[in-house]
Design a protein around this motif. Sequence first.
Motif, PDB file in Angstrom:
ATOM      1  N   ILE A 256       0.833  -1.204   0.000  1.00  0.00           N
ATOM      2  CA  ILE A 256       0.000   0.000   0.000  1.00  0.00           C
ATOM      3  C   ILE A 256       0.870   1.258   0.000  1.00  0.00           C
ATOM      4  O   ILE A 256       0.605   2.214  -0.746  1.00  0.00           O
ATOM      5  N   ALA A 257       1.920   1.278   0.820  1.00  0.00           N
ATOM      6  CA  ALA A 257       2.831   2.436   0.851  1.00  0.00           C
ATOM      7  C   ALA A 257       3.470   2.657  -0.514  1.00  0.00           C
ATOM      8  O   ALA A 257       3.567   3.795  -0.998  1.00  0.00           O
ATOM      9  N   ALA A 258       3.889   1.578  -1.161  1.00  0.00           N
ATOM     10  CA  ALA A 258       4.511   1.684  -2.485  1.00  0.00           C
ATOM     11  C   ALA A 258       3.514   2.203  -3.514  1.00  0.00           C
ATOM     12  O   ALA A 258       3.862   3.034  -4.368  1.00  0.00           O
ATOM     13  N   ASN A 259       2.276   1.739  -3.439  1.00  0.00           N
ATOM     14  CA  ASN A 259       1.246   2.216  -4.368  1.00  0.00           C
ATOM     15  C   ASN A 259       1.003   3.711  -4.195  1.00  0.00           C
ATOM     16  O   ASN A 259       0.799   4.444  -5.174  1.00  0.00           O
ATOM     17  N   ILE A 260       1.017   4.177  -2.945  1.00  0.00           N
ATOM     18  CA  ILE A 260       0.834   5.613  -2.689  1.00  0.00           C
ATOM     19  C   ILE A 260       2.003   6.405  -3.264  1.00  0.00           C
ATOM     20  O   ILE A 260       1.816   7.451  -3.904  1.00  0.00           O
ATOM     21  N   ILE A 261       3.225   5.918  -3.058  1.00  0.00           N
ATOM     22  CA  ILE A 261       4.408   6.596  -3.604  1.00  0.00           C
ATOM     23  C   ILE A 261       4.320   6.676  -5.128  1.00  0.00           C
ATOM     24  O   ILE A 261       4.571   7.731  -5.732  1.00  0.00           O
ATOM     25  N   ASP A 262       3.939   5.561  -5.768  1.00  0.00           N
ATOM     26  CA  ASP A 262       3.806   5.549  -7.227  1.00  0.00           C
ATOM     27  C   ASP A 262       2.759   6.552  -7.705  1.00  0.00           C
ATOM     28  O   ASP A 262       2.983   7.298  -8.672  1.00  0.00           O
ATOM     29  N   GLU A 263       1.608   6.574  -7.030  1.00  0.00           N
ATOM     30  CA  GLU A 263       0.543   7.492  -7.432  1.00  0.00           C
ATOM     31  C   GLU A 263       0.921   8.941  -7.141  1.00  0.00           C
ATOM     32  O   GLU A 263       0.532   9.852  -7.883  1.00  0.00           O
ATOM     33  N   MET A 264       1.679   9.168  -6.065  1.00  0.00           N
ATOM     34  CA  MET A 264       2.145  10.529  -5.771  1.00  0.00           C
ATOM     35  C   MET A 264       2.970  11.073  -6.928  1.00  0.00           C
ATOM     36  O   MET A 264       2.802  12.231  -7.350  1.00  0.00           O
ATOM     37  N   GLU A 265       3.869  10.252  -7.468  1.00  0.00           N
ATOM     38  CA  GLU A 265       4.687  10.734  -8.584  1.00  0.00           C
ATOM     39  C   GLU A 265       3.837  10.976  -9.829  1.00  0.00           C
ATOM     40  O   GLU A 265       3.989  11.993 -10.510  1.00  0.00           O
ATOM     41  N   LYS A 266       2.916  10.069 -10.135  1.00  0.00           N
ATOM     42  CA  LYS A 266       2.072  10.229 -11.322  1.00  0.00           C
ATOM     43  C   LYS A 266       1.216  11.491 -11.228  1.00  0.00           C
ATOM     44  O   LYS A 266       1.134  12.277 -12.180  1.00  0.00           O
ATOM     45  N   VAL A 267       0.572  11.688 -10.078  1.00  0.00           N
ATOM     46  CA  VAL A 267      -0.298  12.853  -9.900  1.00  0.00           C
ATOM     47  C   VAL A 267       0.518  14.139  -9.885  1.00  0.00           C
ATOM     48  O   VAL A 267       0.127  15.157 -10.481  1.00  0.00           O
ATOM     49  N   TYR A 268       1.663  14.110  -9.233  1.00  0.00           N
ATOM     50  CA  TYR A 268       2.532  15.288  -9.174  1.00  0.00           C
ATOM     51  C   TYR A 268       3.003  15.691 -10.569  1.00  0.00           C
ATOM     52  O   TYR A 268       2.982  16.877 -10.930  1.00  0.00           O
ATOM     53  N   ARG A 269       3.417  14.711 -11.369  1.00  0.00           N
ATOM     54  CA  ARG A 269       3.866  15.016 -12.729  1.00  0.00           C
ATOM     55  C   ARG A 269       2.716  15.590 -13.567  1.00  0.00           C
ATOM     56  O   ARG A 269       2.916  16.521 -14.355  1.00  0.00           O
ATOM     57  N   SER A 270       1.525  15.049 -13.399  1.00  0.00           N
ATOM     58  CA  SER A 270       0.371  15.573 -14.136  1.00  0.00           C
ATOM     59  C   SER A 270       0.055  17.002 -13.712  1.00  0.00           C
ATOM     60  O   SER A 270      -0.308  17.843 -14.543  1.00  0.00           O
ATOM     61  N   PHE A 271       0.185  17.283 -12.410  1.00  0.00           N
ATOM     62  CA  PHE A 271      -0.034  18.636 -11.910  1.00  0.00           C
ATOM     63  C   PHE A 271       0.968  19.603 -12.536  1.00  0.00           C
ATOM     64  O   PHE A 271       0.603  20.699 -12.996  1.00  0.00           O
ATOM     65  N   ILE A 272       2.247  19.216 -12.577  1.00  0.00           N
ATOM     66  CA  ILE A 272       3.285  20.077 -13.143  1.00  0.00           C
ATOM     67  C   ILE A 272       3.047  20.307 -14.637  1.00  0.00           C
ATOM     68  O   ILE A 272       3.203  21.420 -15.145  1.00  0.00           O
ATOM     69  N   GLU A 273       2.651  19.246 -15.346  1.00  0.00           N
ATOM     70  CA  GLU A 273       2.503  19.330 -16.801  1.00  0.00           C
ATOM     71  C   GLU A 273       1.176  19.950 -17.239  1.00  0.00           C
ATOM     72  O   GLU A 273       1.127  20.690 -18.228  1.00  0.00           O
ATOM     73  N   GLU A 274       0.097  19.656 -16.507  1.00  0.00           N
ATOM     74  CA  GLU A 274      -1.232  20.069 -16.952  1.00  0.00           C
ATOM     75  C   GLU A 274      -1.831  21.205 -16.121  1.00  0.00           C
ATOM     76  O   GLU A 274      -2.836  21.791 -16.509  1.00  0.00           O
TER      77      GLU A 274
END
Length: 338
Positions: A256-274
Amino acid sequence: MSEWEDPSVKILKQLKKAENQYVSGEELSDILGISRTAIWKRMESIKEEGFNIEAVTKKGYRLIKEEGGYGKKAPYGKLAVQSEVTSPVFGQNLIFFKEIDSTNKALKKLAAENAPEGTVVISDMQSAGRGRRGRDWASAPNLGIWMSVLLRPDLHPSLVQTLTLAASVAVMRALEQLGIEGMGIKWPNDIIINGKKVCGILTELSAEAERVDWVITGIGLNVNHTETDFPSDIASIATSLSMNVNKNTRLDRSVIAANIIDEMEKVYRSFIEEGPAWVVEEWKKRNITLGKRIRIINQQDSFNAEALDITADGRLIVRDDHGKEHHMYSGEISLRET
């Protein structure tokens, strides 16, 4: 192998990939570019974290995965979490503590020492965990995920509130994989299951007038708690993931912790780009606040209102009973559904 990746993590990933089959020491040696003696020493460190490794002459090494996971008490530590992380940056530099006062506090110190973006601090227990508005956060061992993530966005400080919303979206996306009914985000970033709080997020930052130096997102998630594990003053308003999946199931916190870390990076990158608009829309899909009658309590007074919308910078727009609209910041209020 990344700059930060521990060879033990690489070995563990290979053993998990083999799915209960043997992997020879020679093969592991070739993959990692280290000696078979070094492989053997790394196996010992993996065992110390709680993984059941079987070594057989002329066959190699095998990770024994029992029915329901890697034993009744799934390993929880640096190797266990990093072996599940797939993000290219977030979680590659990960510091794990058995006990600490506060993961946010520890990461602030690392941030001041120029730790890279995506650095993660996790502890099995916090002695001084904090929630929003300085409230204590119960962080007992063996039960939850107490974690902080370091961000270094090229961002104006006024948009950090949107990053707070982004963090709640990332946690929700990770938890949606569990298929829990009745889960949503209460503005700005509390994760609620059927009216009870399962996760809190605390965002702290260091900034100059026009530029953010760093942002730390602290996440406190109740995972394997039962009703009796919560302090009496919050037992009626708190819940855990396991209480809503299967009360006889102990969830693997590392996954679960790893899934949160993975999603944090995906969402963060989308925030920066979009941009912030993308975060706002993702948050709206998962929120349980908009359209509701709520009670707003701040330092000056309290009043009933209807939650109408949120702005691009994360403020909540409400209309009071006199028809006046207010734009609220997260630090100013407490919400209670009426």
